[in-house]
Design a protein around this motif. Structure first.
Motif, PDB file in Angstrom:
ATOM      1  N   MET A  12      30.267  14.760  37.294  1.00  0.00           N
ATOM      2  CA  MET A  12      29.465  13.884  37.452  1.00  0.00           C
ATOM      3  C   MET A  12      29.343  12.571  38.367  1.00  0.00           C
ATOM      4  O   MET A  12      28.280  12.165  39.030  1.00  0.00           O
ATOM      5  N   ARG A  13      30.734  12.236  38.533  1.00  0.00           N
ATOM      6  CA  ARG A  13      30.842  11.332  39.858  1.00  0.00           C
ATOM      7  C   ARG A  13      30.387  11.764  41.069  1.00  0.00           C
ATOM      8  O   ARG A  13      30.141  10.950  41.962  1.00  0.00           O
ATOM      9  N   THR A  14      30.259  13.142  41.388  1.00  0.00           N
ATOM     10  CA  THR A  14      29.744  13.314  42.665  1.00  0.00           C
ATOM     11  C   THR A  14      28.467  13.019  42.886  1.00  0.00           C
ATOM     12  O   THR A  14      27.910  13.005  44.247  1.00  0.00           O
ATOM     13  N   LEU A  15      27.698  12.662  42.200  1.00  0.00           N
ATOM     14  CA  LEU A  15      26.476  12.373  42.070  1.00  0.00           C
ATOM     15  C   LEU A  15      26.362  11.075  43.012  1.00  0.00           C
ATOM     16  O   LEU A  15      25.358  10.900  43.849  1.00  0.00           O
ATOM     17  N   ASP A  16      27.134  10.375  42.718  1.00  0.00           N
ATOM     18  CA  ASP A  16      27.346   8.956  43.701  1.00  0.00           C
ATOM     19  C   ASP A  16      27.430   9.337  45.188  1.00  0.00           C
ATOM     20  O   ASP A  16      26.906   8.754  46.080  1.00  0.00           O
ATOM     21  N   ASP A  17      28.306  10.560  45.591  1.00  0.00           N
ATOM     22  CA  ASP A  17      28.386  11.007  46.727  1.00  0.00           C
ATOM     23  C   ASP A  17      27.251  11.520  47.304  1.00  0.00           C
ATOM     24  O   ASP A  17      26.697  11.519  48.661  1.00  0.00           O
ATOM     25  N   ILE A  18      26.701  12.448  46.800  1.00  0.00           N
ATOM     26  CA  ILE A  18      25.475  13.027  47.334  1.00  0.00           C
ATOM     27  C   ILE A  18      23.962  12.891  47.069  1.00  0.00           C
ATOM     28  O   ILE A  18      23.185  13.421  47.507  1.00  0.00           O
ATOM     29  N   GLY A  19      23.947  11.673  46.060  1.00  0.00           N
ATOM     30  CA  GLY A  19      22.517  11.016  45.790  1.00  0.00           C
ATOM     31  C   GLY A  19      21.688  11.967  44.778  1.00  0.00           C
ATOM     32  O   GLY A  19      21.876  13.225  44.785  1.00  0.00           O
ATOM     33  N   GLU A  20      21.127  11.189  43.987  1.00  0.00           N
ATOM     34  CA  GLU A  20      20.461  11.823  42.920  1.00  0.00           C
ATOM     35  C   GLU A  20      19.186  12.431  43.402  1.00  0.00           C
ATOM     36  O   GLU A  20      18.410  12.190  44.458  1.00  0.00           O
ATOM     37  N   ARG A  21      18.635  13.669  42.888  1.00  0.00           N
ATOM     38  CA  ARG A  21      17.461  14.367  43.046  1.00  0.00           C
ATOM     39  C   ARG A  21      16.307  13.476  43.042  1.00  0.00           C
ATOM     40  O   ARG A  21      15.971  13.140  41.954  1.00  0.00           O
ATOM     41  N   THR A  22      15.556  13.622  44.210  1.00  0.00           N
ATOM     42  CA  THR A  22      14.289  12.856  44.189  1.00  0.00           C
ATOM     43  C   THR A  22      13.102  13.820  44.476  1.00  0.00           C
ATOM     44  O   THR A  22      11.872  13.663  44.037  1.00  0.00           O
ATOM     45  N   ASP A  23      13.313  14.834  45.070  1.00  0.00           N
ATOM     46  CA  ASP A  23      12.425  16.053  44.874  1.00  0.00           C
ATOM     47  C   ASP A  23      12.189  16.810  43.978  1.00  0.00           C
ATOM     48  O   ASP A  23      13.442  17.623  43.875  1.00  0.00           O
ATOM     49  N   THR A  24      11.492  16.987  43.194  1.00  0.00           N
ATOM     50  CA  THR A  24      11.094  17.849  42.038  1.00  0.00           C
ATOM     51  C   THR A  24      10.772  19.341  42.135  1.00  0.00           C
ATOM     52  O   THR A  24      10.405  20.051  41.406  1.00  0.00           O
ATOM     53  N   PRO A  74      20.608  17.548  43.361  1.00  0.00           N
ATOM     54  CA  PRO A  74      20.036  18.466  44.237  1.00  0.00           C
ATOM     55  C   PRO A  74      20.285  19.987  43.935  1.00  0.00           C
ATOM     56  O   PRO A  74      21.279  20.324  43.488  1.00  0.00           O
ATOM     57  N   VAL A  75      18.973  20.778  44.157  1.00  0.00           N
ATOM     58  CA  VAL A  75      19.094  22.233  43.646  1.00  0.00           C
ATOM     59  C   VAL A  75      20.357  22.769  44.422  1.00  0.00           C
ATOM     60  O   VAL A  75      20.991  23.682  43.879  1.00  0.00           O
ATOM     61  N   GLN A  76      20.528  22.559  45.748  1.00  0.00           N
ATOM     62  CA  GLN A  76      21.443  23.092  46.347  1.00  0.00           C
ATOM     63  C   GLN A  76      23.039  23.210  46.080  1.00  0.00           C
ATOM     64  O   GLN A  76      23.909  23.832  46.206  1.00  0.00           O
ATOM     65  N   THR A  77      23.203  22.109  45.329  1.00  0.00           N
ATOM     66  CA  THR A  77      24.654  21.734  44.663  1.00  0.00           C
ATOM     67  C   THR A  77      24.819  22.389  43.385  1.00  0.00           C
ATOM     68  O   THR A  77      25.966  22.197  42.939  1.00  0.00           O
ATOM     69  N   ARG A  78      23.886  22.854  42.895  1.00  0.00           N
ATOM     70  CA  ARG A  78      24.030  23.427  41.311  1.00  0.00           C
ATOM     71  C   ARG A  78      24.995  24.573  41.140  1.00  0.00           C
ATOM     72  O   ARG A  78      25.663  24.595  40.188  1.00  0.00           O
ATOM     73  N   SER A  79      25.122  25.384  42.325  1.00  0.00           N
ATOM     74  CA  SER A  79      25.906  26.609  42.093  1.00  0.00           C
ATOM     75  C   SER A  79      27.346  25.860  42.039  1.00  0.00           C
ATOM     76  O   SER A  79      28.372  26.614  41.474  1.00  0.00           O
ATOM     77  N   ALA A  80      27.669  25.204  42.918  1.00  0.00           N
ATOM     78  CA  ALA A  80      29.280  24.671  43.155  1.00  0.00           C
ATOM     79  C   ALA A  80      29.436  23.801  41.744  1.00  0.00           C
ATOM     80  O   ALA A  80      30.581  24.111  41.091  1.00  0.00           O
ATOM     81  N   GLU A  97      43.247  18.536  38.318  1.00  0.00           N
ATOM     82  CA  GLU A  97      43.500  19.436  39.410  1.00  0.00           C
ATOM     83  C   GLU A  97      42.496  19.575  40.557  1.00  0.00           C
ATOM     84  O   GLU A  97      42.467  19.449  41.759  1.00  0.00           O
ATOM     85  N   LEU A  98      41.205  19.454  39.921  1.00  0.00           N
ATOM     86  CA  LEU A  98      39.902  19.546  40.797  1.00  0.00           C
ATOM     87  C   LEU A  98      39.922  18.350  41.381  1.00  0.00           C
ATOM     88  O   LEU A  98      39.392  18.144  42.513  1.00  0.00           O
ATOM     89  N   ARG A  99      40.120  17.291  40.763  1.00  0.00           N
ATOM     90  CA  ARG A  99      40.025  15.684  41.251  1.00  0.00           C
ATOM     91  C   ARG A  99      40.842  15.707  42.334  1.00  0.00           C
ATOM     92  O   ARG A  99      40.415  14.919  43.476  1.00  0.00           O
ATOM     93  N   ALA A 100      42.077  15.957  42.192  1.00  0.00           N
ATOM     94  CA  ALA A 100      43.346  15.883  43.188  1.00  0.00           C
ATOM     95  C   ALA A 100      42.739  16.509  44.566  1.00  0.00           C
ATOM     96  O   ALA A 100      42.998  16.077  45.543  1.00  0.00           O
ATOM     97  N   ARG A 101      42.256  17.853  44.333  1.00  0.00           N
ATOM     98  CA  ARG A 101      41.782  18.694  45.410  1.00  0.00           C
ATOM     99  C   ARG A 101      40.637  18.324  46.289  1.00  0.00           C
ATOM    100  O   ARG A 101      40.400  17.958  47.353  1.00  0.00           O
ATOM    101  N   MET A 102      39.792  17.446  45.362  1.00  0.00           N
ATOM    102  CA  MET A 102      38.716  16.823  45.996  1.00  0.00           C
ATOM    103  C   MET A 102      38.940  15.599  46.930  1.00  0.00           C
ATOM    104  O   MET A 102      38.651  15.493  48.006  1.00  0.00           O
ATOM    105  N   GLU A 103      40.119  15.045  46.258  1.00  0.00           N
ATOM    106  CA  GLU A 103      40.408  13.876  47.085  1.00  0.00           C
ATOM    107  C   GLU A 103      41.202  14.312  48.215  1.00  0.00           C
ATOM    108  O   GLU A 103      40.953  13.403  49.253  1.00  0.00           O
ATOM    109  N   GLY A 104      41.867  15.277  48.398  1.00  0.00           N
ATOM    110  CA  GLY A 104      42.766  15.873  49.499  1.00  0.00           C
ATOM    111  C   GLY A 104      41.774  16.104  50.405  1.00  0.00           C
ATOM    112  O   GLY A 104      41.747  15.961  51.688  1.00  0.00           O
ATOM    113  N   VAL A 105      40.551  16.726  50.090  1.00  0.00           N
ATOM    114  CA  VAL A 105      39.575  17.251  51.121  1.00  0.00           C
ATOM    115  C   VAL A 105      38.850  15.831  51.848  1.00  0.00           C
ATOM    116  O   VAL A 105      38.489  15.904  52.786  1.00  0.00           O
ATOM    117  N   ARG A 106      38.499  14.604  50.852  1.00  0.00           N
ATOM    118  CA  ARG A 106      37.995  13.436  51.179  1.00  0.00           C
ATOM    119  C   ARG A 106      39.122  12.822  52.579  1.00  0.00           C
ATOM    120  O   ARG A 106      38.596  12.502  53.620  1.00  0.00           O
TER     121      ARG A 106
END
Length: 112
Positions: A12-24, A74-80, A97-106
């Protein structure tokens, strides 16, 4: 089939990074896929082939979760999101573990 309504803070916190869906409209999915989208599709194919997450099951989960838990994304992010969510539900990896991996990528992206 997993049908969890549990939300994961790390997702849910990734929404801050990618932005909320505006195109419905569905027009937002009619585009040339970005590199990460192609890699995500390849990952989904590998997971399906190895029996970890069947493509049809993933698509059904993506539809359900995309209409409820992840509707603001956004629709494109839903698979991930669906893949990560389902694999955490199945205890393949933890939220920490996912949080740590994501931080490593950042960190790697900031070095570039």
């Amino acid at each position: 089939m997993s049908d969890s309504s549990r939300t994961y803070d790390v997702l849910m916190r990734t929404l801050d990074d990618i932005g909320e869906r505006t195109d419905t409209s569905l027009r937002c999915i009619e585009h040339e896929p970005e590199v990460w989208e192609n890699r995500m599709q390849a990952t989904c194919e590998a997971l399906s082939k190895n029996g970890a997450l069947d493509n049809l099951e993933r698509r059904q989960l993506e539809d359900r979760m995309g209409e409820s838990l992840y509707v603001r994304f956004p629709v494109q992010t839903r698979s991930a999101l669906t893949v990560a969510h389902t694999l955490m539900d199945r205890n393949v990896f933890t939220e920490e573990e996912l949080r740590a991996r994501m931080e490593g990528v950042r960190v790697k992206l900031e070095e570039v």
